[in-house]
Enzyme design. Structure first.
Site, short mmCIF file in Angstrom:
data_model
loop_
_atom_site.label_atom_id
_atom_site.label_comp_id
_atom_site.label_asym_id
_atom_site.label_seq_id
_atom_site.Cartn_x
_atom_site.Cartn_y
_atom_site.Cartn_z
N CYS A 166 -39.86 79.96 7.16
CA CYS A 166 -39.41 79.65 8.52
C CYS A 166 -39.54 80.81 9.49
O CYS A 166 -39.78 80.61 10.68
CB CYS A 166 -37.94 79.22 8.48
N CYS A 204 -35.77 82.46 6.04
CA CYS A 204 -36.66 82.58 4.88
C CYS A 204 -38.09 82.84 5.34
O CYS A 204 -38.43 82.67 6.51
CB CYS A 204 -36.59 81.32 4.02
N CYS A 223 -33.12 79.25 10.06
CA CYS A 223 -33.39 79.81 8.74
C CYS A 223 -34.19 81.10 8.84
O CYS A 223 -35.13 81.21 9.65
CB CYS A 223 -34.14 78.79 7.89
N HIS A 275 -38.23 78.16 0.64
CA HIS A 275 -37.28 77.70 1.65
C HIS A 275 -36.05 77.04 1.02
O HIS A 275 -34.91 77.36 1.38
CB HIS A 275 -37.94 76.71 2.61
N ASP A 333 -26.03 75.23 -11.06
CA ASP A 333 -27.48 75.29 -11.21
C ASP A 333 -28.02 73.89 -11.00
O ASP A 333 -27.31 72.90 -11.21
CB ASP A 333 -27.89 75.80 -12.59
N ASP A 368 -29.28 77.95 -21.23
CA ASP A 368 -28.62 76.77 -21.78
C ASP A 368 -28.86 76.73 -23.29
O ASP A 368 -29.63 77.51 -23.83
CB ASP A 368 -29.10 75.50 -21.10
#
Length: 401
Positions: free
Chosen positions: A326, A323, A321, A365, A283, A98
């Site tokens: 999980c 990830c 999930c 997660h 974002d 940015d």
């Protein structure tokens, strides 16, 4: 370098109205990005609590860096010695930075805005600093980010002007701010060209909550022919309905052959709605910030791990999930018969004890959830099933955890 290829559009059928959603491929100096995409935020040269290898594992294709904060620390001399931000933080995929405009905006009365730029005191050591469009371009050139954002003034939803402070920003105030950003955009473009920066510079549409000002800003930026465009000045304190009104107005009016970026947004619902309005890139700090506060995003709604009901719960956060939090190392979701990862009871325990592992797992997660949501969006657009995907998404999220 920037090349954007539009691969597919969400089109209407006999029983489906269609949306502005689109599927694309964005080629940058450090790699190819499949869109729509969510970009994890790495303010100080790191996505908080997550290693670069974990980001790659969860499917991150591009991340953010913060011009303002990296200018403060570690400084341009350090950054230049590493040849830019990629080598410094050991991330070899694309980076967007940015301009510093939002951080200057967030300083409130601690900064003084003039035509030339913004004067303020460093929040790190109190030094008197001056940030201009030209200096922003110089900093971002040193960072060597693949996508550089123009220096702009973020129009506030609530006025900070002495005569109207605390009231809604007026159209006249929003116009003054928008026109300043347009003049700064021209200066950014001139300096970017002068520096022979090999990356891509995006213009930022401003105009507050006024569609007519948004259109004026958009039209003039398109005349400047930037490689890509962003919609700024949303998610700055306005009610959700106001934000969605601007989302519905602006993104799809930007050039179809160039990437479109909605800055600082938002919830999973905001992302899906943004895609439907023609946005390619998003974002937001929400996945990692909420993770540090014990809030998890899941397919079936948001889960607050601090609630006492999770103290003895053996379930993973989200049975679908894959990830690490999980599914553990198996990478197989719980309901597919794979070994589950950490229980809600364990994550509740980590949170109550203030253990570092708690927000780290939460961040992994939440980012995985956001990135996987965008993957599902892309896959639905590939096969003409975006409408059905959105219906499933809404039904699942409304089900609750």
């Amino acid at each position: 370098m920037l090349k954007f290829e539009l691969l597919n559009n969400d089109t209407a059928t006999e029983n489906y109205a269609g949306t502005h959603a689109r599927r694309g491929e964005l080629t940058l100096n450090h790699g190819v990005v499949q869109t729509p995409i969510f970009m994890p935020v790495g303010t100080y040269g790191t996505v908080k609590g997550v290693t670069p290898s974990s980001l790659e594992d969860m499917g991150a294709q591009i991340i953010l860096g913060n011009t303002f904060h990296l200018w403060m620390r570690p400084g341009l001399d350090v950054m230049e010695s590493f040849g830019g931000l990629h080598q410094f933080e050991k991330w070899d995929k694309p980076i967007l930075t940015d301009s510093g405009g939002f951080q200057v905006w967030s300083l409130g009365e601690m900064r003084k805005i003039t035509e030339e730029g913004v004067k303020f005191s460093s929040p790190v050591n109190g030094d008197k600093l001056f940030l201009t469009p030209e200096i922003s371009m110089q900093i971002q050139t040193t960072l060597n980010s693949d996508i550089v954002m123009q220096f702009d003034e973020c129009t506030p939803y609530i006025s900070v002007e002495p005569k109207t402070k605390g009231q809604l920003t007026t159209e006249a105030e929003a116009r003054t701010s928008m026109e300043l950003s347009l003049r700064w955009a021209k200066r950014c473009q001139a300096e970017f060209t002068k520096l022979e920066n090999p990356n891509a510079l995006f213009g930022i549409v401003q105009g507050g909550m006024f569609e007519n000002l948004r259109q004026e800003s958009l039209d003039q930026l398109v005349e400047m022919d930037f490689p890509g465009y962003a919609v700024g000045g949303v998610s700055v304190g306005e009610p959700k309905d106001e934000m969605r009104r601007i989302m519905a107005h602006t993104p799809h009016r930007l050039p179809a052959h160039k990437p479109r970026y909605l800055m600082g947004v938002g919830t999973p619902e905001d992302l899906v709605e943004g895609v439907a309005q023609g946005v390619d890139m998003f974002d937001c700090v929400m996945p990692t910030r909420n993770a540090r506060n014990g809030t998890f995003f899941t397919r079936y709604g948001d889960l607050k791990i601090r609630n006492a009901r999770h103290k003895t719960d053996h379930q993973p956060l989200d049975v679908t999930c894959t990830c690490y939090a999980c599914a553990g190392n198996s990478g197989v979701s719980y309901d597919q018969g794979g070994r589950s990862g950490f229980s809600r009871a364990y994550l509740h325990h980590l949170d109550r004890c203030g253990e570092m592992l708690g927000p780290m797992l939460a961040s992994i997660h939440n980012l995985h959830y956001y990135l996987n949501l965008m993957r599902e969006v892309r896959e639905s657009l590939d096969v003409g099933g975006f409408g059905a995907m959105v219906a499933r998404f809404k039904a699942d999220r409304a089900r609750g955890v």
